[in-house]
Each structure stands twice: as structure tokens, then as C-alpha cells.
Design an enzyme around this catalytic site. Structure first.
Site: not given
Length: 454
Positions: A101, A246, A248, A250
Site C-alpha cells: 500500500s 496511494d 495500491d 485503494d
């Protein structure tokens, strides 16, 4: 207490702590736990972000899955929500996202998703750990024609782009303006492969930065954890809005045309207003966490909305939404769940809902950002004896100090005490109207907790 899984999957330094050997075991145990009730050969999807260690971890996961007898579809670099969406779309038995992340590049992680495209609950993570530790893995070895096979399915990214076209093409085309230009920061992460495709497909004018991943520059002074560069980019280029994803993909945060941050609490307010006007905000309710700013609470109260707060973690927000039938929830950090579209936080989806709201209201981003007046917050960690970190609730002196301060605030401030799940710390968070005063009070309470819980 869990040995491997934390609040958001497994996250460690790649190849030293998150070793290929550990990943192999996590994959094999996970394939068993997540597909043991199926009567067919399980299919598992794997997506990853842009970290240099991504293919290393991916290879170990593939080996573990194939060894168990599961078939694998490799999606390549793809945002977490895209993997969640495709899991449901393709009727896969489970999926995995390899990502850390917002962490720096040397970390990597493993997040499991169920066949419904949702992060698996704590109970299933605990079961995976039990299988890993039980010595049962050797029994889960496929032989002969039962060994799994893998295939690359990199073109499935187009399905994710189509998801946005299907849901936003008509609505955006009705309100889009020539002078509306968005700055996009992909954090050199997973959205770098898809953000431009989506914005081009929807006809939204944009300028993009931090969109050239090299394996080690993910989240490096960019993206939703480092907004300074995007703020300057938006103001210098006189853009209408800035969007920061961010690593990743999400979650997202935004920057208004003046260079001010629009955080997750403000995003929830803006989107809730837009949905409510159309009668699409289920039960007139927003679900957030206890860390959401008091300003969101006041916005909800002043506008006749209900605000429900869960413990920290988007999975707990989702659990509450599913249990009670709500369709909007999220966290201050920019995880926003729009359950009518996808059962996980989705940065691109959130940004499109924000853009649609701004255009439909025919207002500037800064005007909508003003829906919520954010109260100053201070967070201080009190170092305590690990065995006593939950005892603050039993200590009369600590309780009295908290009650006295809350009475003094009279609704214009609050105190939140939260033990760390992983460290010998008790977190003291105070909100109020005066930053200097709440800082002083937070230090006093933290000092008292340290003194009493040694």
C-alpha cells in the site's frame, strides 16, 4: 494473537522478513482455507503493485497455489480494487493482492480477498495461520494431473476500464467542461497502468505526475502520503482539482484549486451530499471510524444524517455497511467504500465520484471542501507495559481526567484512547478548537497513562 496477519494482511520487509518460503506457505494454506468448501478445482487471481519485489513474491505465491492444486490467473500490475472487482466478475474462488500500500518500496505484503471480492475476515486469517503452523501443509500437496496451472491475463485491465465507462460515461459527458482540468498523482504505483486510460475514456482533461514506476520510487515523496508536490502542481498550473492515489490504488486524497487538502472525511461529506440529493444515500447514513474528525460528525448532525463509527480499519467499516445495508463509508485516510459499485476502497472510483459531484454542483472544489470544518487533532503515544495497555479503562484517575476534559469540551471536542494492536503503546487522540490547548491536555493524559500503566 496472530503471528503473521496484521490489520491489513501481512506486511513486512520483502525477501528478509516476507521470504519466498513464508509466502509459499501462506499461499498453500490460503488456497486450502478459501476453497475447501468448493467441489471444483479452485481458480485464484493474483495482482500486484509496482515494487521491485513484486515478481519475487508473486512467483512464490504461484508455486504455493499450484502445489495445492489451484489454478492461477496472473493479472500483473493492477490496483487492489481492480483485483477485487475481477474476482467477482470472473467468479474466481479467491484472489490475492501483493502490495504494501502506502509503505516504501522495501516493504511488500499479501492481502487475500474472498470470492465476493472482499478482504477476508479476521477469522479466516487466523485459520490460515493455524494451517501454516499445524504441520498439515505436506498433506495439501497435489500430484500428477491435479497440479495447478497458471496463465497470464494481462488484458483483463480493459474490463476494469470498461467498469468505469459503464458507470460514468453518460453522467460525466453531460456535465464536463473544457476548463475543468485535473492533476493526477499515481504515486508511481498500481494506478499508473490504468488511471490515464480511465480519464481518457471518460473525456476528462488531466495532467499527470509521478507516473513512471521503476520498482523503487513507489510512494517516494509522492501520492496520498506526500501531498506537497501535488499541491504545488495544482496551484502552479491553475488546475481545477488534484487527485493523489496511494501505492495500491485503494484510496485517494484530493487537493482543491487553492492547494488545500480534501481528506477522507471531506470526501465522505461531498459524496454523501451528492448521493442524498438523488435519493441514493441508503438510510441517510455515513459509516466512518472512530478516528474521523469531529467536523464530520457535526456535518452529519447539521444536515440530518446519521454517522456511525466503527473501530479503525476499512474492513470494519465494510462489515457495518453490509450488516445494516448502508452504501457509503470510509476512513479519514482516503479509503472510501461505495458499496453500490465495489466492496472495497477504490481510489479511482472515489475520485470520479468527487469529480462528478463538483461538476454537477457547478461549484469549485474548495466550496465543496468547506462542507466540513475540520477540528484540530493531536495524537500522542503513551509508552506502557504491554500487559497493561488495556487497563486504562479500569483506572479511576485516568477515567476521571478524561471525563473532566470531555465535560469541559461540552460537545466541541472529544478524547479518544486507543491501545495499539501491535506495540506497547496507548494512543491518546484529542480534538478541540484550540491546537495549543489540546496538545497540552493530550500530553498530560499521556503522561498520566504512562505513570499508571508501567
Amino acid at each position: 494473537m496472530r503471528k503473521y496477519f496484521g490489520t491489513d494482511g501481512i506486511r513486512r520487509i520483502a525477501n528478509t522478513e516476507l521470504t519466498p518460503e513464508l509466502v509459499y506457505k501462506v499461499a498453500k494454506a490460503g488456497a486450502y482455507v478459501l476453497s475447501k468448501h468448493t467441489d471444483h478445482t479452485p481458480t485464484i487471481l493474483i495482482g500486484r503493485d509496482t515494487r521491485i519485489s513484486g515478481t519475487l513474491i508473486e512467483s512464490a505465491m504461484v508455486a504455493g497455489f499450484l502445489s495445492y492444486g489451484a489454478n492461477v490467473k496472473l493479472l500483473g500490475v493492477l490496483p487492489t480494487p481492480a483485483v477485487a472487482y475481477l474476482t467477482r466478475k470472473l467468479n474466481a474462488d479467491a484472489s490475492v493482492v501483493i502490495s504494501a500500500s502506502h509503505n516504501t518500496y522495501e516493504f511488500n505484503g499479501i492481502k487475500y480477498f474472498s470470492n465476493k471480492g472482499m478482504k477476508i475476515p479476521d477469522t479466516l486469517e487466523e485459520e490460515i495461520e493455524e494451517v501454516m503452523e499445524s504441520g498439515k501443509l505436506e498433506e495439501l500437496t497435489a500430484v500428477n494431473d491435479k497440479i495447478g496451472v497458471s496463465e497470464y491475463c494481462l488484458d483483463l485491465i480493459d474490463e476494469y476500464v470498461y467498469f468505469f465507462r459503464k458507470n460514468f460515461d453518460d453522467a460525466i459527458s453531460e456535465v464536463i467542461r473544457e476548463d475543468f482540468i485535473v492533476g493526477i498523482d499515481t504515486a508511481n504505483g498500481a494506478t499508473s497502468v490504468v488511471a490515464e486510460k480511465v480519464f481518457k475514456a471518460l473525456g476528462i482533461k488531466y495532467k499527470i505526475i509521478n507516473n513512471s514506476p521503476d520498482g523503487i520510487n513507489i510512494n517516494h515523496n509522492c501520492g496520498s502520503t506526500h501531498l506537497e508536490g501535488l499541491k504545488k502542481f495544482v496551484v502552479d498550473n491553475k488546475l481545477s482539482l488534484g487527485i493523489a492515489y496511494d501505492g495500491d490504488g485503494d484510496r485517494c486524497l484530493a487537493i482543491d484549486e487553492k492547494g488545500n487538502e480534501i481528506d477522507g472525511d471531506k470526501l465522505l461529506a461531498i459524496i454523501s451530499q451528492n448521493l442524498r440529493k438523488k435519493g441514493k444515500l441508503n438510510k441517510d447514513t455515513i459509516v466512518a471510524t472512530v478516528m474521523s474528525n469531529l467536523g464530520l460528525n457535526k456535518y452529519a448532525r447539521d444536515n440530518g444524517l446519521e454517522l456511525l463509527q466503527t473501530k479503525v480499519g476499512d474492513r470494519y467499516v465494510l462489515e457495518e455497511m453490509l450488516k445494516e445495508g448502508f452504501n457509503l463509508g470510509g476512513e479519514q485516510s482516503g479509503h472510501v467504500i461505495l458499496l453500490d459499485y465495489n466492496p472495497t476502497g477504490d481510489g479511482i472510483l472515489t475520485s470520479l465520484m468527487l469529480i462528478k459531484s463538483i461538476l454537477e454542483e457547478n461549484k469549485k472544489a474548495s466550496e465543496l471542501g468547506d462542507l466540513v470544518r475540520l477540528y484540530p487533532q493531536i495524537l500522542i503515544n503513551a509508552k506502557v507495559n504491554s500487559d497493561k495497555k488495556y487497563d486504562y479503562e479500569k483506572d479511576e484517575e485516568i477515567k476521571l481526567a478524561i471525563e473532566k476534559l470531555e465535560k469541559e469540551f461540552a460537545g466541541n471536542g472529544r478524547v479518544l484512547i486507543r491501545p495499539s494492536g501491535t506495540e506497547p503503546l496507548v494512543r491518546v487522540m484529542i480534538e478541540g478548537e484550540d491546537q495549543e490547548y489540546i496538545t497540552k491536555k493530550a500530553k498530560e493524559i499521556a503522561k498520566l497513562i504512562e505513570k499508571k500503566l508501567v
